[in-house]
Scaffold this motif. Structure first.
Motif, PDB file in Angstrom:
ATOM      1  N   ALA A  37     -21.199  26.105  -6.652  1.00 49.19           N
ATOM      2  CA  ALA A  37     -21.318  27.227  -5.705  1.00 49.19           C
ATOM      3  C   ALA A  37     -20.878  28.531  -6.362  1.00 49.19           C
ATOM      4  N   ASN A  80     -13.047  23.765   1.107  1.00 51.20           N
ATOM      5  CA  ASN A  80     -14.295  23.010   1.295  1.00 51.20           C
ATOM      6  C   ASN A  80     -14.014  21.560   1.681  1.00 51.20           C
ATOM      7  N   MET A 123     -16.709  17.769  -3.413  1.00 54.19           N
ATOM      8  CA  MET A 123     -16.261  19.146  -3.286  1.00 54.19           C
ATOM      9  C   MET A 123     -15.793  19.740  -4.612  1.00 54.19           C
ATOM     10  N   GLY A 182     -19.119  20.604  -6.117  1.00 52.69           N
ATOM     11  CA  GLY A 182     -19.755  21.561  -5.221  1.00 52.69           C
ATOM     12  C   GLY A 182     -19.131  22.944  -5.327  1.00 52.69           C
ATOM     13  N   THR A 183     -17.807  23.007  -5.419  1.00 52.71           N
ATOM     14  CA  THR A 183     -17.118  24.295  -5.550  1.00 52.71           C
ATOM     15  C   THR A 183     -17.499  24.974  -6.857  1.00 52.71           C
ATOM     16  N   SER A 185     -18.608  29.414   0.798  1.00 59.53           N
ATOM     17  CA  SER A 185     -17.224  29.615   0.354  1.00 59.53           C
ATOM     18  C   SER A 185     -17.104  30.807  -0.594  1.00 59.53           C
ATOM     19  N   LEU A 189     -21.459  24.664   1.376  1.00 55.93           N
ATOM     20  CA  LEU A 189     -20.742  25.007   0.142  1.00 55.93           C
ATOM     21  C   LEU A 189     -20.947  26.453  -0.305  1.00 55.93           C
ATOM     22  N   THR A 192     -23.454  20.258   1.407  1.00 56.43           N
ATOM     23  CA  THR A 192     -24.163  21.170   0.503  1.00 56.43           C
ATOM     24  C   THR A 192     -24.561  22.442   1.229  1.00 56.43           C
TER      25      THR A 192
END
Length: 227
Positions: free
Chosen positions: A154, A105, A147, A150-151, A74, A71, A68
């Motif tokens: 983010a 990621n 991920m 998370g992507t 990115s 992230l 985290t």
């Protein structure tokens, strides 16, 4: 499809070159994961009897916090260099941008895990990779779900003023089921538990990954319009 993969490959290559030049993501997140497992080692009364039961939770919490932490970078690195508008205006499929950021990621998290696990084995005197193939499968499925979401989160939070706070606040509640499934599967391997429990958790992780990857790839196009 080939065009999407070629575009994703080009963006991924650019991100990896940028990271390996600065090494900010790897250095900071590895130190954070290391600190988490060291703190837990002193916080709990670790002994040979309770180590297998506690290990899965400690490992996944360390990966969750470290992942985290990294992230947000990115998309933040694109924003700092004013490249985010360029990506948004470029005549490429937005899915390619999502796939590239997701794979980047995922790769960096896997590197952090490869660096952290040997330290964990030495510190806790427990070989968490005894069932190497089965444990790697759990880590891979857990990482993909982590991920994927998370992507997406983010990207959603990159333009917000309090993005450092909002990213974990938005992301962590959605990761609770994944954390339970992954920690349970890892614990089943470490404690030589019921194989059916392991397989059941593995199927749930796979279903979680498929559902959120499809949803995230579809929603990402609309998020890019707002960046």
């Amino acid at each position: 499809m080939n065009e999407i993969l070629r575009t994703a490959h080009a963006i991924l290559l650019k991100d990896m070159k940028t990271e390996f030049r600065s090494r900010e993501f790897l250095g900071h997140t590895f130190m954070f994961a290391l600190l988490v497992i060291v703190i837990f080692n002193f916080a709990f009364k670790i002994n040979p009897q309770n180590t297998p039961e506690l290990a899965s939770g400690i490992l996944w919490i360390a990966f969750l916090f470290a992942g985290t932490l990294g992230l947000g970078r990115s998309f933040l690195i694109e924003k700092e260099n004013d490249c985010i508008q360029g990506l948004g205006l470029s005549p490429v499929d937005r899915t390619a941008i999502f796939i590239a950021k997701f794979l980047g990621n995922l790769f960096f998290l896997a590197v952090i895990q490869i660096m952290t696990i040997p330290v964990f084995i030495v510190l806790y005197n427990l070989n968490v990779m005894e069932h190497f193939t089965l444990q790697t499968t759990v880590f891979l499925l857990g990482d993909i779900g982590f991920m994927t979401l998370g992507t997406l989160i983010a990207a959603m939070s990159v333009n917000l003023k309090a993005r450092e706070i909002l990213l974990p606040v938005l992301l962590l509640p959605l990761l609770v089921p994944l954390l339970i499934f992954a920690a349970s599967a890892t614990a089943a391997l470490l404690t030589d538990g019921d194989p059916e429990t392991y397989m059941g958790r593995l199927k749930l992780l796979a279903a979680y990954d498929v559902i959120f990857f499809v949803v995230s790839a579809l929603v990402f196009e609309y998020i890019m319009d707002e960046l």
